[in-house]
Write an enzyme that holds these catalytic residues in place. Structure first.
Site, PDB file in Angstrom:
ATOM      1  N   ASN A 167     -10.119  -3.195   2.039  1.00 18.61           N
ATOM      2  CA  ASN A 167      -9.785  -3.195   0.616  1.00 18.61           C
ATOM      3  C   ASN A 167     -11.059  -2.986  -0.202  1.00 18.61           C
ATOM      4  OD1 ASN A 167      -7.005  -3.753   0.940  1.00 18.61           O
ATOM      5  ND2 ASN A 167      -7.383  -5.950   1.077  1.00 18.61           N
TER       6      ASN A 167
ATOM      7  N   TYR B  60       0.250  -4.605  11.772  1.00 16.33           N
ATOM      8  CA  TYR B  60       0.074  -3.191  11.424  1.00 16.33           C
ATOM      9  C   TYR B  60       0.707  -2.276  12.461  1.00 16.33           C
ATOM     10  CZ  TYR B  60      -2.832  -4.005   7.350  1.00 16.33           C
ATOM     11  OH  TYR B  60      -3.261  -4.369   6.101  1.00 16.33           O
TER      12      TYR B  60
ATOM     13  N   HIS C 240       0.832  -1.214   0.000  1.00 20.69           N
ATOM     14  CA  HIS C 240       0.000   0.000   0.000  1.00 20.69           C
ATOM     15  C   HIS C 240       0.867   1.264   0.000  1.00 20.69           C
ATOM     16  CE1 HIS C 240      -3.698  -2.307   0.684  1.00 20.69           C
ATOM     17  NE2 HIS C 240      -2.989  -3.023   1.549  1.00 20.69           N
TER      18      HIS C 240
ATOM     19  N   ARG D  82      -7.776   6.760   3.222  1.00 17.41           N
ATOM     20  CA  ARG D  82      -6.651   6.613   2.292  1.00 17.41           C
ATOM     21  C   ARG D  82      -6.914   5.428   1.363  1.00 17.41           C
ATOM     22  NH1 ARG D  82      -1.523   4.029   1.655  1.00 17.41           N
ATOM     23  NH2 ARG D  82       0.098   5.442   0.894  1.00 17.41           N
TER      24      ARG D  82
END
Length: 1168
Positions: free
Chosen positions: A593, A807, A519, A557
């Site tokens: 996603n 993450y 990403h 985003r």
């Protein structure tokens, strides 16, 4: 408040009386969908903005936040020729009709009159008879009143009205004036306009022609033409008896000082008229003056009153009256707005800002960026934020400004002109590409959320800074171009002593941080989230999902997965859809996603799938795509990826826009309600504009032509007033029903079919503000799946469990342990804990203790009943082992389910996509494995189609393949998500023009498309002016070689003999048409230019020499001609039919593509 309305916040100037106006620095004004003002709150501080909006029930609206130096005033009214105009047309019927049509098409409020004159004019300007004059006048009145547009959301049909126009008493015989008077008597709603007492010789001549009338005004009165809706232009030499008569009849005077000075007519005694209670407005009289600007008229009205005041200086004028005094600013503003409205007898509708009145307004920009050399904005960015400063800005605008300071013109709530739209006086002058740039510097169409306010304290407006250059430690820099050195005037050794040079280079060397492993390439925007009601409270107590009074700031985003930061936007890939919600209980991140499933079931496989899809290690190839050996080797040996491969290889892998993708949380989370009951949940975002994709050939070309296509598209839409919107829905399964399905609901490679688990829409996300700077916002934003708030929790989804660790860990690597203190990441709610130190610690924690428990009881844990996060008490038992559940072993049922659900063109695209990818694999083991072992278990038909193209050598009867189930769902096809109401909002339309094009057609079509929310761009042989054969010429945005059809959603080509010939002889323009045709895009054309480019036997075109009948053949919309009459009758609705070129063209655009063109074989017949 209708969702299609809008709200303005900032400085507003509102005229109230001839001596007073209200300067309102912090006004909040709401405009409804009808274009009328719903309500006004005159003094709302910025910190109270959200609460005030919530009290008004306003959420789904755009808030136009005015910058310092900007303000709104009511639209100027020009009573003699700017939001409202009184036009004197000509005596020619058709020409005056054309004027009315053009004014109507441009959305201006106007009174338009066909002049009546049957004597004392040049021979060519005298009507043949009274009967002919009246007949044409009646015809014109009928025409104007027929301009109604049924279904027009803004009711523009009533903006243009007819007005009786006996040009002068001199130019009309008594018989003609009698007939006009009879028309007026029969219809009291008809306005009347004429001239009076402009010159002394004119006055004398009127008395000579009408000896029975006592004076000039008496002539009009005797024929019934002096009444409350009569507008008398000039009135320079009125006698006292006339002044009294005009006051009695409540007629109005149009003061035209620019014309009066230019023609040496004299100076009208406006102050005396006002003292008599006569209605007075301003008129430009451009034919007698030299400027169509009301600003010039204001300035000259001030001078005219000063002339009278100078002449009367010895008379000691009464300070309580207007006569013999210079008119003050408040009076001048009133004459230009409310005074003009009173003169036109429409003061109940326009002229000031009041609830119920129409929103006719000018957005004034006094900032230096407006480009008006006579007016510049002070460096202090707070200027205009109090009443006195706002008064100063108004005076500077009125006396030093010009049309360049008018950024936007609104009529009946519609944005119709101004510098920000490249319009002057309603006519298109500037190229479309300047619009977004201008609007960006004019207004910020964003709700001022708590997060926006939070970011403001770390935001520096470099354009408003008055400070010179400094070092990072604050020392002023005198030279940033030459390194300090030892020199006798020539070159010498550079000195390490130069701390300024060293700092500059060192900072540059360390500007970059580690990019994301996945990403890396992204784009983002700010916005807000709001639930519709509390319907989700049966599942969760989280206020962000249950409290409809809340407006939660968000930052979203979008990204690609495989490529690096420098890769292209339109590659075939999964798109990241990550949402950070700044709730009052802490940040909640949905890290999803645009595809609801994933390649793997277990997080421990994540390094493997990413290593496999990334560029191969020996040569770092390929970038930004999965078409290589390693990726297909991995997925061929990892059958759990089969379902995800179907999605990625479908059209979903090449989206048209970030604004046209769905968003999915992918993983299974949990919700806990106030009773302690737990439900499993999946999160969904569905786009307002529908789900749409590019064609593969198109995506490949855009990768090279405009690699930033998606991020530019997002910004362009927001800046052009089309915020991106998604409906937020949830799927829920009660904990007791976890095992009721033939798949494991915790398996991230599976969806929950909507037929089994329906979607429940509960809210909406709107993105309406672009980022101010890419790096500190889009690049440094950090999402973590572990960021949840009370009422939301985790399931045993094995992929989610690993993501919760991964993450958080990767953000520490990229940004440091204090990454959540970075402005874009920090919560808007209070943060308090005993974590200390670490890289980039920005908070200064004042106090003596930094641990718990402590003697001062500072920073204690919070009990769950008071809002503390508490994990759900889940019972767990079992053996410690590495194992997957039995349902995790099935990999193909849902892959087939997805394939079966696709439309024919979607299936064809999927076959082509897999074939393309496997054709780039040069290891036979790789492509044969996938064709022979994976695809047959999904669909034997699919496997055979791919095998035929890539040489997979598939056996006729492959062994050991599963039997198909044949199930399908309409909800898995992109076609299912088409908007219920067709729309072309934010669609990009390319208009091809060459010298000799029909300018009237272009103007009419552009206006209609823009009215539907589309953005249109002019493409020509050169950037610059392109000459029209008829109608206005244009300045084009791009030349033919500078852009390609791939960057637009549709093409429009006007008529014009020379223009058509030039386009037909230009290979590039022919390619534009053929390429758009090959990509199944809507194409609209007038005349004969298309036949040469697309000459297929299946295609049908309108007769180029015929009428305005419309032919729609495979998404190619043609008509023979499109004049003003056609435009007026074209209701501009989005619908198909035998008439209405724009309506039909817009309907084809709204469908995104004409897939029948491809499926019926027409695309394959055209080289593009």
């Amino acid at each position: 408040m209708s969702p299609s309305g809008s709200i303005f916040y900032g400085a507003i100037i509102n005229p109230k009386t001839l001596t007073r106006y209200d300067p309102l620095p912090n006004c909040l004004l709401s405009v409804g969908a009808s274009g009328n003002i719903d309500w006004i709150e005159e003094d709302v501080e910025a910190h109270a903005l959200q609460d005030t909006l919530a009290q008004k029930g306003c959420v789904d609206v755009d808030v136009v936040v005015l910058q310092a130096g900007e303000f709104l005033i009511p639209g100027f009214i020009d009573t003699h020729t700017t939001t409202t105009c009184c036009y004197y047309g000509t005596l020619h019927l058709e020409a005056t009709k054309l004027l009315a049509d053009i004014v109507h098409a441009n959305g201006q409020r106007a009174f338009i009159g066909k002049c009546n004159m049957d004597r004392e004019c040049p021979e060519y300007y005298v009507e043949p008879s009274v009967e002919a004059s009246i007949r044409d006048t009646k015809d014109f009145i009928t025409h104007v009143r027929s301009l109604s547009c049924p279904g027009d959301a803004h009711h523009t049909s009533h903006l243009v009205q007819p007005i009786l126009t006996p040009r002068f008493a001199i130019s009309c015989t008594p018989e003609l004036l009698t007939s006009i008077g009879e028309l007026a008597s029969a219809d009291p709603s008809l306005h009347i306009q004429t001239h009076i007492s402009e010159n002394p010789s004119e006055v004398d001549f009127v008395k000579e022609l009408f000896p029975n009338s006592p004076n000039y005004a008496g002539v009009y009165d005797s024929f019934g033409l002096l009444r409350s809706n009569t507008i008398l232009a000039h009135a320079v030499w009125l006698e006292d008896a006339e002044v009294k008569l005009i006051a009695e009849r409540r007629a109005g005077i149009s003061h035209c000082p620019t014309s009066n000075f230019n023609l040496s007519s004299g100076v009208a005694r406006i102050g005396a008229y006002l003292d008599q209670g006569i209605k007075v407005g301003l008129g430009t009289d451009v034919s007698g003056g030299f400027s169509p600007s009301i600003l010039n008229c204001v300035q000259n009205a001030s001078i005219a009153s000063k002339v009278i005041a100078i002449q009367a200086r010895k008379l000691n004028p009464d300070p309580t009256k207007f006569e013999n005094r210079q008119l003050p600013v408040a009076t001048l503003l009133y004459l230009a707005t409310m005074g003009g409205a009173e003169v036109c007898d429409i003061d109940k509708k326009v002229g000031s800002f009041e609830a119920g009145k129409s929103f006719d307004a000018l957005l004034v920009n006094t900032r230096t960026s407006a480009g008006a050399p006579g007016l510049w904005f002070p460096e202090d960015d707070a200027a205009g934020t109090d009443k006195d400063a706002l008064k100063g800005l108004l005076e500077r605008f009125l006396f030093s400004g010009d049309d360049r300071n008018i950024s936007r013109v609104y009529v009946q709530g519609r944005f119709i002109g101004g510098k920000a739209l490249g319009f002057t006086n309603g006519l298109l002058l500037s190229p479309m590409s300047s619009i977004a740039h201008s609007i960006k510097h004019t207004v910020t169409t964003a709700m001022s959320t708590a997060k926006v306010a939070d970011l403001d304290r770390d935001t520096i407006d470099t354009t408003a800074s008055s400070h010179g250059m400094t070092t990072d430690f604050g020392a002023k820099v005198s030279d940033t171009d030459i390194w300090l050195k030892v020199s006798d005037g020539g070159t010498g050794p550079s000195l390490l002593e130069d701390h300024i040079g060293r700092e500059k280079i060192s900072r540059f060397d360390h500007e970059r941080i580690p990019e994301r492993v996945v990403h890396a390439r992204g784009a983002a925007a700010h916005g807000y989230f709001k639930v519709f009601d509390d319907s989700a409270s049966k599942y969760t107590f989280a206020p962000v999902l249950t409290d409809p009074s809340r407006t939660t700031p968000v930052f979203t985003r979008f990204s690609t997965v495989q490529g690096s930061k420098g890769s292209a936007d339109t590659v075939r890939d999964v798109r990241g859809f990550a949402v950070k919600m700044y709730t009052d209980e802490g940040n909640w991140d949905i890290v999803g996603n645009d595809i609801p499933v994933f390649f793997i079931q277990e997080a421990i496989k994540f390094p493997d799938i990413i290593h496999a899809v990334k560029p191969e290690p020996h040569n770092e190839v390929p970038q930004g795509q999965s078409a290589h050996n390693n990726f297909w080797d991995f997925v061929g040996l990892q059958p759990e990826s089969a379902h995800m491969i179907m999605w990625v290889m479908s059209d979903r892998g090449v989206p048209r826009s970030y604004r046209m993708i769905q968003g999915f949380g992918v993983n299974t989370y949990t919700l806990v309600n106030a009773s302690g009951e737990r439900h499993f949940v999946k999160f969904h975002f569905s786009p307002e504009l529908g789900v749409h994709s590019l064609m593969w050939d198109e995506a490949l070309k855009i990768n090279g032509q405009d690699p930033d296509f998606h991020r530019k598209d997002l910004n362009e839409a927001i800046l052009n007033g089309c915020p991106a919107k998604w409906t937020f829905s949830i799927q829920t399964i009660a904990e007791k029903n976890e095992h009721d399905f033939d798949f494991d609901i915790l398996d991230a490679t599976k969806i929950w079919p909507e037929e089994l688990v329906p979607l429940q829409p509960i809210g909406e996300m709107v993105l309406n503000r672009t980022v101010d700077e890419y790096f500190p916002e889009t690049e440094q934003v950090a999402f973590c799946t572990s960021h949840v708030v009370p009422g939301i929790g985790f399931s045993d989804d094995p992929l989610l469990q690993g993501r919760n660790f991964s993450y958080f860990d990767t953000q520490i690597t990229r940004l440091g342990i204090n990454f959540q203190q970075i402005p874009i990441n920090r919560p808007v709610c209070p943060v308090m804990n005993h974590q200390r130190g670490g890289q980039h610690q920005d908070r200064i924690m004042k106090g003596e203790v930094n641990y718990w428990p402590n003697r001062k009881e500072i920073g204690p844990p919070v009990h769950p009943k008071e809002g503390g996060y508490a994990e759900y008490a889940q019972k767990v038992n079992g053996m410690k082992q590495r194992v997957r559940g039995a349902k995790f072993q099935e990999h193909y049922n849902q892959a087939e389910f997805f394939l079966n659900s696709l439309a024919p063109h979607e299936k064809a695209h999927l076959v082509s996509a897999i074939s393309f990818e496997l054709s780039h694999c040069d290891d036979p083991v790789v492509y044969k494995t996938y064709v022979n072992k994976i695809l047959p278990n999904i669909s034997l038909e699919l496997a055979r189609a791919v095998s035929e193209k890539v040489g997979g050598a598939l056996p006729d009867h492959p062994p050991d393949i599963r039997s198909p189930h044949g199930k399908r769902s309409d909800r898995l096809s992109q076609l299912y998500y088409a908007p219920k109401t067709p729309t072309i909002a934010s669609r990009r339309i390319a208009i091809l023009v060459a010298d000799g094009f029909n300018g009237t057609e272009v103007q009419a079509v552009r206006a209609a498309l823009a009215g539907m929310g589309a953005t249109n761009f002019l493409i020509g042989p050169r950037r610059g002016e392109v000459k029209a054969a008829s109608g206005p010429s244009v300045v084009v945005d791009h030349h033919f070689e500078g852009q390609r059809s791939t960057l637009y959603d549709a093409l429009f080509i006007p008529s014009g003999t020379d223009h058509a010939k030039a386009l037909g002889m230009n290979g590039r323009t022919v390619h534009w048409v053929r390429e758009a045709f090959g990509h199944c895009k809507a194409i609209g054309a007038i005349g004969e230019v298309l036949q040469h480019a697309v000459s297929l036997s299946n295609m049908k075109f309108a007769d180029p020499s015929g009428g305005d009948d419309v032919v729609n053949s495979y998404g190619v919309v043609t008509t023979g001609k499109y004049g003003v009459a056609s435009a007026v009758s074209d209701v501009a609705a989005i619908a198909s039919g035998p008439k209405g070129f724009v309506s039909n063209f817009a309907h084809e655009i709204s469908k995104h593509r004409c897939w029948d063109r491809e499926m019926d074989g027409l695309v394959s017949q055209v080289a593009f």
